[in-house]
Each structure stands twice: as structure tokens, then as C-alpha cells.
Write an enzyme that holds these catalytic residues in place. Structure first.
Site, short mmCIF file in Angstrom:
data_model
loop_
_atom_site.label_atom_id
_atom_site.label_comp_id
_atom_site.label_asym_id
_atom_site.label_seq_id
_atom_site.Cartn_x
_atom_site.Cartn_y
_atom_site.Cartn_z
N ARG A 108 0.87 -1.19 0.00
CA ARG A 108 0.00 0.00 0.00
C ARG A 108 0.89 1.23 0.00
NH1 ARG A 108 -5.14 1.71 3.72
NH2 ARG A 108 -6.04 0.22 2.28
N HIS A 135 -7.53 0.63 -6.08
CA HIS A 135 -7.69 -0.16 -4.86
C HIS A 135 -8.39 -1.47 -5.24
CE1 HIS A 135 -7.80 -1.15 -0.77
NE2 HIS A 135 -8.71 -0.31 -0.30
N GLN A 138 -10.29 -3.95 -2.77
CA GLN A 138 -11.57 -3.39 -2.33
C GLN A 138 -12.67 -3.72 -3.34
OE1 GLN A 138 -12.21 -1.19 0.58
NE2 GLN A 138 -14.30 -1.73 0.00
N ASP A 231 -17.12 7.80 -0.92
CA ASP A 231 -15.82 7.65 -0.24
C ASP A 231 -15.49 9.01 0.38
OD1 ASP A 231 -13.29 6.78 0.57
OD2 ASP A 231 -12.38 6.99 -1.41
N CYS A 272 -16.34 2.25 1.24
CA CYS A 272 -15.18 1.39 1.53
C CYS A 272 -14.73 1.49 2.98
CB CYS A 272 -14.03 1.76 0.60
SG CYS A 272 -13.57 3.50 0.72
N ARG A 317 -13.81 -7.95 2.69
CA ARG A 317 -12.42 -7.69 2.34
C ARG A 317 -11.57 -8.92 2.62
NH1 ARG A 317 -10.25 -2.87 2.26
NH2 ARG A 317 -8.75 -3.96 0.98
#
Ligand code: CP
Ligand code: NVA
Length: 330
Positions: A108, A135, A138, A231, A272, A317
Site C-alpha cells: 500500500r 484499490h 476493495q 468515499d 469502503c 475484504r
């Protein structure tokens, strides 16, 4: 099934066909039911993975750790600042070291080019745990959540309201295009996704029977939506001084009861996470004190409503990350 993605990197859904995404979703469902029924699945005993985080994380880190441990693997976590990477050692050198010690590497960080370099040099699968641009893990959790809700993906109306050119906006546009959903970015023009990515998504959508639309108009963008997704307005790595402009641009795109009322009665709300839906965080409280706004991208009533699926997404996830690890390593 005839599909084999062993040895592949997982950097963006752009690199995966709809059939491969389907395979990962089906595998995720298998892992979810194994986990739910307590059936052990230590299929990767003897292997080890390393998780590199240059930005903070709750869900992604914990999902990789639990998934790795459930699969019987050893897991090393490197937090922002605790390795030599970037400061005393290049990404390429780090990749060549870690690739000799581990069977897979999660990363990440900031630019997509960094995770790409890591992948180019590691010699083992590299999984993107979020960059400024994409991402992808996700996405699998979100697609799984949607499919669990509606029983299918193709043809659903998916609206993303908010900062449509961040990692989530970009990734959701591609994920929807790949799997045949009708994607709408409902956002101010200044925050539309980049034109070249939109063009790519539109091309992909032609193949899948989906579509890609961008609109500034809230009514047009949210009417008949099956899913409304948002988001945070300022992403990790962005400077604090963008808050004011961002709030002014995005306040009209807040997901609230009025926006949800435009959607279908059975529509769901997704995010998310983490989310600024109240002032119970230091940043949330700080923004409230500075700009007088107590709820940002989503109101607390929508976040807590029966239409909200945010914690199912969070659980998913782990199951989907487990599928990615297993499929690329076994
Ligand atoms: N959604 C998500 O990636 O959460 P974390 O930042 O907590 O990993
Ligand atoms: N756009 C957000 C996503 C967090 C999961 C960020 O990059 O901070």
C-alpha cells in the site's frame, strides 16, 4: 473451471478479465462459507507473505493478516517508516530482497508506478493494497457484497457520488465496466475521472453490456440507482489545505436521505470505509470546528440505516483477499 492465475500480480482490475474476476468472486464465496462453518483451510502452510504499508490501514492490513493466518502462512507486517524502503533502499532493491524471502508481497503506497516497480522486480506475486490510483482488493469485496445482495451483477445501476477521480472512483468505474454494471459518476466536473481512463472503461463496458456515464446533476445521477457508493472527500496523502475547496465542491454530493430517496426503494448504500459520518474522530471533530460541517460524504442516518452494507463490505475484504492470495500462490 480451467482458469489459472498462479504467479500473477494483482495490481489493478484492468489486468483481469471478467472470467478471472468471476473466478475470484466464486472462490471468495467458498472461503466465506468455509470460514463461517469453521472448516479449516490451511492450504498454504509453509509459505510466508510480507505486508508493506506506506499509508495507514485497518481493514486491508487485518484482512491480509487474518487471510494469511487462516491459510496457514507466516505473515510479516512492515508499517510506514519501519523498513529501509524508499529512504535507504530503492523499491527495486527491496523487491529483490523480499522476493527471495517471501512467497508474496502486499503493498500500500502512493503512485501506481511504485507497486508496478515492486512487481517488476520481486519475482513473486505482488498485491496492490491501495495506491493513489487504484484499490483492486476493495473492488472484489464490493462486487461480492453487491452480488450477495441482488444475486447478480449485470445490469445493476451503480452510482458513485463524490470524489470520482480518486482511487475508489477509478477502480469502481473499471470494476463496474468489467462486470456489466451501469456505472454513473455523480460528481463536480473538476473531480471527474481522467479522460483516458473513462475512454478505457467505456470500451470495456461495450464488451460486458454495461455502461459508463459522468454527470454533475444529482437527480440524473442518482435516479433509479440500485447502489449508491461514496468515499471520503480527501484521500490519504493529499495535503490538509485541500479540505476547504473539497468541502465546497462536494457538499452537494453528500449521500443523505434526500439522495437515497431518488434511488430505487431497495437500493443499498456502500462505502469502503473509514467514513466521516459523525464527529467521533479527531479529523471529523477538527473539520467540524473549522468548517461547521458535522457529517461529510454521508449523513449519519444513511450510514446507520437498514440500507447500509458498509460492515458487510468490510468483512468481505478478508474473504476476497484470501481468494486472491490463494489463487495466485497455490
Ligand atoms: N477500505 C480500506 O481500504 O480500509 P483501510 O484503509 O482501513 O485498509
Ligand atoms: N480514497 C481513500 C480510500 C481509503 C480506503 C484514500 O485513499 O484515503
Amino acid at each position: 473451471m480451467g482458469l489459472n492465475i498462479k504467479g500473477r500480480h494483482f495490481l489493478s482490475l484492468l489486468d483481469y478479465s471478467p472470467e478471472e474476476i468471476r473466478y475470484l468472486l466464486d472462490l471468495s464465496k467458498d472461503f466465506k462459507s468455509m470460514k463461517r462453518s469453521g472448516m479449516p483451510h490451511r492450504y498454504l502452510e509453509g509459505k510466508n507473505i510480507v505486508l508493506i504499508f506506506e499509508k495507514s490501514s485497518t481493514r486491508t492490513r487485518c484482512s491480509f493478516e487474518v487471510a494469511g493466518m487462516d491459510l496457514g502462512m507466516g505473515v510479516t507486517y512492515l508499517d510506514p517508516g519501519s523498513s529501509q524502503m524508499g529512504k535507504k533502499e530503492s523499491i527495486a532493491d527491496t523487491a529483490r530482497v523480499l522476493g527471495r524471502l517471501y512467497d508474496g508481497i502486499e503493498y500500500r503506497g502512493f503512485e501506481q508506478s511504485l507497486v508496478q516497480t515492486l512487481a517488476d522486480y520481486a519475482g513473486v506475486p505482488v498485491w496492490n493494497g491501495l495506491t493513489d490510483q487504484f484499490h483492486p482488493t476493495q473492488m472484489l469485496a464490493d462486487l461480492l457484497t453487491i452480488e450477495e445482495e441482488f444475486g447478480f451483477l449485470k445490469g445493476l445501476n451503480f452510482t458513485y457520488a463524490g470524489d470520482a477521480r480518486n482511487n475508489l472512483g477509478n477502480s469502481l468505474m473499471i470494476a463496474c465496466a468489467k462486470m456489466g454494471l451501469h456505472f454513473t459518476a455523480c460528481a463536480p466536473k473538476a473531480l471527474f475521472p481522467a479522460e483516458d481512463l473513462v475512454a478505457k472503461a467505456k470500451e470495456i463496458a461495450i464488451e460486458s453490456g454495461g455502461s459508463v456515464k459522468l454527470t454533475e446533476d444529482i437527480k440524473t445521477g442518482t435516479t433509479n440507482a440500485d447502489i449508491i457508493y461514496t468515499d471520503i472527500w480527501v484521500s490519504m496523502g493529499e495535503p490538509d489545505d485541500v479540505w476547504e475547496t473539497r468541502i465546497n465542491l462536494l457538499k452537494p454530493y453528500q449521500v443523505n436521505a434526500q439522495m437515497m430517496a431518488n434511488a430505487k426503494p431497495e437500493a443499498i448504500f456502500m462505502h469502503c470505509l473509514p467514513s466521516f459520518h459523525d464527529t467521533n474522530t479527531t479529523i471529523g471533530a477538527d473539520i467540524a470546528a473549522k468548517f461547521g460541517i458535522k457529517e461529510m460524504e454521508v449523513t449519519n442516518d444513511v450510514f446507520e440505516s437498514k440500507r447500509s452494507r458498509v460492515f458487510t463490505e468490510a468483512e468481505n475484504r478478508m474473504h476476497t483477499i484470501k481468494a486472491v492470495i490463494y489463487a495466485t500462490l497455490h
